[in-house]
Design a protein around this motif. Sequence first.
Motif, mmCIF file in Angstrom:
data_model
loop_
_atom_site.group_PDB
_atom_site.id
_atom_site.type_symbol
_atom_site.label_atom_id
_atom_site.label_comp_id
_atom_site.label_asym_id
_atom_site.label_seq_id
_atom_site.Cartn_x
_atom_site.Cartn_y
_atom_site.Cartn_z
ATOM 1 N N ILE A 197 0.836 -1.205 0.000
ATOM 2 C CA ILE A 197 0.000 0.000 0.000
ATOM 3 C C ILE A 197 0.872 1.257 0.000
ATOM 4 C CG2 ILE A 197 -1.683 1.289 1.364
ATOM 5 C CD1 ILE A 197 -2.882 -1.363 2.226
ATOM 6 N N GLN A 198 1.950 1.247 0.767
ATOM 7 C CA GLN A 198 2.837 2.414 0.782
ATOM 8 C C GLN A 198 3.513 2.591 -0.574
ATOM 9 O OE1 GLN A 198 5.438 1.624 4.072
ATOM 10 N NE2 GLN A 198 3.935 2.264 5.642
ATOM 11 N N THR A 199 3.943 1.503 -1.204
ATOM 12 C CA THR A 199 4.563 1.585 -2.533
ATOM 13 C C THR A 199 3.587 2.115 -3.559
ATOM 14 O OG1 THR A 199 5.987 -0.280 -1.964
ATOM 15 C CG2 THR A 199 5.782 0.275 -4.282
ATOM 16 N N ALA A 200 2.321 1.634 -3.480
ATOM 17 C CA ALA A 200 1.319 2.112 -4.433
ATOM 18 C C ALA A 200 1.095 3.600 -4.282
ATOM 19 C CB ALA A 200 0.008 1.346 -4.229
ATOM 20 N N GLY A 201 1.184 4.126 -3.076
ATOM 21 C CA GLY A 201 0.970 5.556 -2.882
ATOM 22 C C GLY A 201 2.162 6.383 -3.297
ATOM 23 N N ALA A 202 3.365 5.850 -3.150
ATOM 24 C CA ALA A 202 4.568 6.630 -3.451
ATOM 25 C C ALA A 202 4.978 6.505 -4.924
ATOM 26 C CB ALA A 202 5.714 6.184 -2.552
ATOM 27 N N GLU A 203 4.959 5.277 -5.454
ATOM 28 C CA GLU A 203 5.488 5.048 -6.798
ATOM 29 C C GLU A 203 4.407 4.781 -7.839
ATOM 30 O OE1 GLU A 203 8.307 1.947 -6.553
ATOM 31 O OE2 GLU A 203 9.448 2.840 -4.893
ATOM 32 N N GLN A 204 3.160 4.885 -7.439
ATOM 33 C CA GLN A 204 2.046 4.665 -8.351
ATOM 34 C C GLN A 204 2.086 3.264 -8.985
ATOM 35 O OE1 GLN A 204 -0.504 6.839 -8.642
ATOM 36 N NE2 GLN A 204 0.581 8.029 -7.070
ATOM 37 N N LYS A 205 2.574 2.290 -8.219
ATOM 38 C CA LYS A 205 2.538 0.910 -8.677
ATOM 39 C C LYS A 205 2.399 0.027 -7.446
ATOM 40 C CE LYS A 205 7.556 0.256 -8.685
ATOM 41 N NZ LYS A 205 8.720 -0.161 -9.491
ATOM 42 N N ALA A 206 1.898 -1.146 -7.683
ATOM 43 C CA ALA A 206 1.658 -2.037 -6.551
ATOM 44 C C ALA A 206 1.750 -3.480 -7.018
ATOM 45 C CB ALA A 206 0.279 -1.768 -5.957
ATOM 46 N N TYR A 207 1.947 -4.340 -6.077
ATOM 47 C CA TYR A 207 1.963 -5.770 -6.370
ATOM 48 C C TYR A 207 1.021 -6.461 -5.397
ATOM 49 C CZ TYR A 207 4.983 -5.951 -2.272
ATOM 50 O OH TYR A 207 5.482 -5.816 -1.003
ATOM 51 N N VAL A 208 0.612 -7.672 -5.741
ATOM 52 C CA VAL A 208 -0.294 -8.429 -4.877
ATOM 53 C C VAL A 208 0.522 -9.081 -3.778
ATOM 54 C CG1 VAL A 208 -2.001 -10.285 -4.754
ATOM 55 C CG2 VAL A 208 -1.865 -8.856 -6.807
ATOM 56 N N PRO A 209 0.260 -8.747 -2.506
ATOM 57 C CA PRO A 209 1.110 -9.235 -1.424
ATOM 58 C C PRO A 209 0.720 -10.621 -0.892
ATOM 59 C CG PRO A 209 -0.474 -7.721 -0.551
ATOM 60 C CD PRO A 209 -0.723 -7.763 -2.020
ATOM 61 N N MET A 210 -0.132 -11.351 -1.607
ATOM 62 C CA MET A 210 -0.503 -12.699 -1.162
ATOM 63 C C MET A 210 -0.945 -13.506 -2.378
ATOM 64 S SD MET A 210 -4.274 -12.187 0.537
ATOM 65 C CE MET A 210 -3.650 -11.172 1.849
ATOM 66 N N ASP A 211 -1.085 -14.806 -2.170
ATOM 67 C CA ASP A 211 -1.523 -15.683 -3.237
ATOM 68 C C ASP A 211 -2.918 -15.257 -3.700
ATOM 69 O OD1 ASP A 211 -2.147 -17.695 -4.949
ATOM 70 O OD2 ASP A 211 -1.985 -19.322 -3.501
ATOM 71 N N VAL A 212 -3.065 -15.004 -4.998
ATOM 72 C CA VAL A 212 -4.352 -14.507 -5.505
ATOM 73 C C VAL A 212 -5.463 -15.538 -5.316
ATOM 74 C CG1 VAL A 212 -3.291 -12.942 -7.156
ATOM 75 C CG2 VAL A 212 -3.787 -15.306 -7.836
ATOM 76 N N LEU A 213 -5.128 -16.822 -5.245
ATOM 77 C CA LEU A 213 -6.132 -17.857 -5.038
ATOM 78 C C LEU A 213 -6.528 -17.989 -3.571
ATOM 79 C CD1 LEU A 213 -4.785 -20.638 -7.428
ATOM 80 C CD2 LEU A 213 -6.547 -18.923 -7.872
ATOM 81 N N GLN A 214 -5.712 -17.388 -2.673
ATOM 82 C CA GLN A 214 -5.972 -17.469 -1.237
ATOM 83 C C GLN A 214 -6.247 -18.920 -0.844
ATOM 84 O OE1 GLN A 214 -8.877 -14.660 0.104
ATOM 85 N NE2 GLN A 214 -7.992 -12.970 -1.043
ATOM 86 N N ASN A 215 -5.218 -19.744 -1.057
ATOM 87 C CA ASN A 215 -5.398 -21.184 -0.864
ATOM 88 C C ASN A 215 -5.348 -21.569 0.601
ATOM 89 O OD1 ASN A 215 -2.735 -20.938 -0.202
ATOM 90 N ND2 ASN A 215 -1.950 -21.761 -2.128
ATOM 91 N N LYS A 216 -5.328 -22.876 0.834
ATOM 92 C CA LYS A 216 -5.415 -23.395 2.183
ATOM 93 C C LYS A 216 -4.219 -22.990 3.045
ATOM 94 C CE LYS A 216 -6.291 -27.697 4.665
ATOM 95 N NZ LYS A 216 -6.493 -29.151 4.550
ATOM 96 N N ALA A 217 -3.037 -22.882 2.425
ATOM 97 C CA ALA A 217 -1.854 -22.517 3.194
ATOM 98 C C ALA A 217 -2.021 -21.150 3.844
ATOM 99 C CB ALA A 217 -0.628 -22.530 2.291
ATOM 100 N N ILE A 218 -2.567 -20.201 3.102
ATOM 101 C CA ILE A 218 -2.795 -18.857 3.660
ATOM 102 C C ILE A 218 -3.837 -18.910 4.753
ATOM 103 C CG2 ILE A 218 -3.731 -16.588 3.138
ATOM 104 C CD1 ILE A 218 -2.348 -16.681 0.509
ATOM 105 N N LYS A 219 -4.900 -19.696 4.528
ATOM 106 C CA LYS A 219 -5.942 -19.790 5.544
ATOM 107 C C LYS A 219 -5.397 -20.386 6.834
ATOM 108 C CE LYS A 219 -10.687 -21.313 6.154
ATOM 109 N NZ LYS A 219 -11.185 -19.977 6.381
ATOM 110 N N ASN A 220 -4.545 -21.419 6.696
ATOM 111 C CA ASN A 220 -3.955 -22.024 7.890
ATOM 112 C C ASN A 220 -2.999 -21.057 8.583
ATOM 113 O OD1 ASN A 220 -5.346 -24.361 7.452
ATOM 114 N ND2 ASN A 220 -3.692 -25.368 6.332
ATOM 115 N N ALA A 221 -2.240 -20.299 7.771
ATOM 116 C CA ALA A 221 -1.319 -19.329 8.360
ATOM 117 C C ALA A 221 -2.075 -18.258 9.130
ATOM 118 C CB ALA A 221 -0.456 -18.697 7.265
ATOM 119 N N ILE A 222 -3.212 -17.852 8.581
ATOM 120 C CA ILE A 222 -4.018 -16.840 9.272
ATOM 121 C C ILE A 222 -4.625 -17.415 10.541
ATOM 122 C CG2 ILE A 222 -6.082 -15.416 9.074
ATOM 123 C CD1 ILE A 222 -5.477 -15.216 6.081
#
Length: 517
Positions: free
Chosen positions: A277-302
């Motif tokens: 979010i800070q990069t998107a505000g400063a450099e007008q570009k951004a990247y996705v900071p997590m798996d776009v599919l939001q799979n089971k690994a992310i759910k377990n990590a959360i």
Amino acid sequence: MMNSQWKNCGHISVRIFVIVLLFTFLSTTAVFAKSSKDDEARVRDSLKTLELKNLQKEVDALARIRLSKADSLEKKEAEHWRRRYAEAQLGEEHQNTTRELDGRYSKLSTDLGRVTEELMASKNVTTEAEDKAKEDEIAYDAFHTQVKLSVDKLMGEVAGDYPVGMVERMANLQKAQAETDKKNPNTLTVLQLYVNDLLARHEKTYSESLTEENSQIGNRPDVPVTRLRLGTVFLGEVERNGTGVQALIRSGNLQGKIFEWNGNLPAEMNASIRTAIQTAGAEQKAYVPMDVLQNKAIKNAITDTKEMTLKEAFLDWFKKGGIVMYPLALAAFFALFLFFERLIVITRRGHLSHRFAKKMDRLVSEEKYEAAADLCLRHESSLSLVLFSVLNKARETREAAEKSLQESLLREQPKLERRMGLMAAIGTIAPLLGLLGTVTGIITLFTVITEVGTNDARVLAGGISEALITTEAGLIIAIPIMILHGLLSEKIERVISELYVQSTALLNRIFHEDEKV
């Protein structure tokens, strides 16, 4: 001879006299007959004269009638000819009228044929136009129905779709549904609203935004945040004047929440979102900071980051089970209460101290049965009451003592086994209540899926896992209950066996074999 002659003359005279008499009679008869004939002829002439007069009168009457009839006939004949003349005139008028009507009929028939031909041609044109109009109407109705079904389907899917802009989408689709329900709906307006919604959803899929707005962080409403949206695969917020970070994560439960805000993120993911979010505000570009599919690994990590105490974990598990968990908890507490109540009663009524046993043996050996009976009455236990029934009949026969013993056993055994059936029933009902909760949860889950729809299998799996919690709870409750029920049943059997052994032994000690009748 003279005499004979005289006789002959006499005979002749007689004969003559007879003949004269006969002639005279015949003459007289003839005269009378002639006179009668004359009278008869006169009478006949008189009758004929009278008949002739009558006939003459009748002829005169008939003549008069004939004249009258002749006059009447002449009048009728004159009337007949007058009518014939009138009929002739009417016939001529009828012929003239008929000729005139025939001419008019011919003309009208010609006109009718021409009009009929024109009418048939007009009907053919009208039928073709009606058929075409019906075909167009059917096609329009089919098109309108298809549009309505598409709107209804999209309306059902919106609740489970990406939540950004959901309020505007719901408002537009509700407006489209209201238009389709009108008596004369405007299908073009409905179609326009439907297409606009699809275009808006498509635009969000291939666009990104970085906005400053107020949001809810945890339990704090209206927190100033910086929100970054990258299509429909990532939506994160960073508190502008604090450390709060949250992201929109996919989820699945019986309430049909496909997405939910999560602020308990792993430290690494938290830092990645803040950096993006800070990069998107400063450099007008951004990247996705997590798996776009939001799979089971992310759910377990959360999930691993949510550190809960045992009490919090239990309450969360209990809450997910739904309303059926309350009767299950009530059944568990009631069964536990029954177990302790039965355990205390069985222990108290089935136990006798060694001191009591020694004193009882001594009194029985000394045949002090009344004192032994008083000793039994001072101890409120099943064994003491059974022994009292034997001691109370010690001065009587063995048969009377056995009857008293049997009655006492029949009174005491139900007291020991009381409420055991209820406890067993609770152990049987608990899994059924768990199954009921599971079935109810599955029905709720599929109702939610029917309403909001989902293409994510994890949502279905998450809802089913929550529905199975009640079955798990039912088994967790039922298994210990059945074990405790078995322990109590075994203890009751030991006490009842001890009752039979002690009472029979006492009976044999009091009544010796040589005293049996």
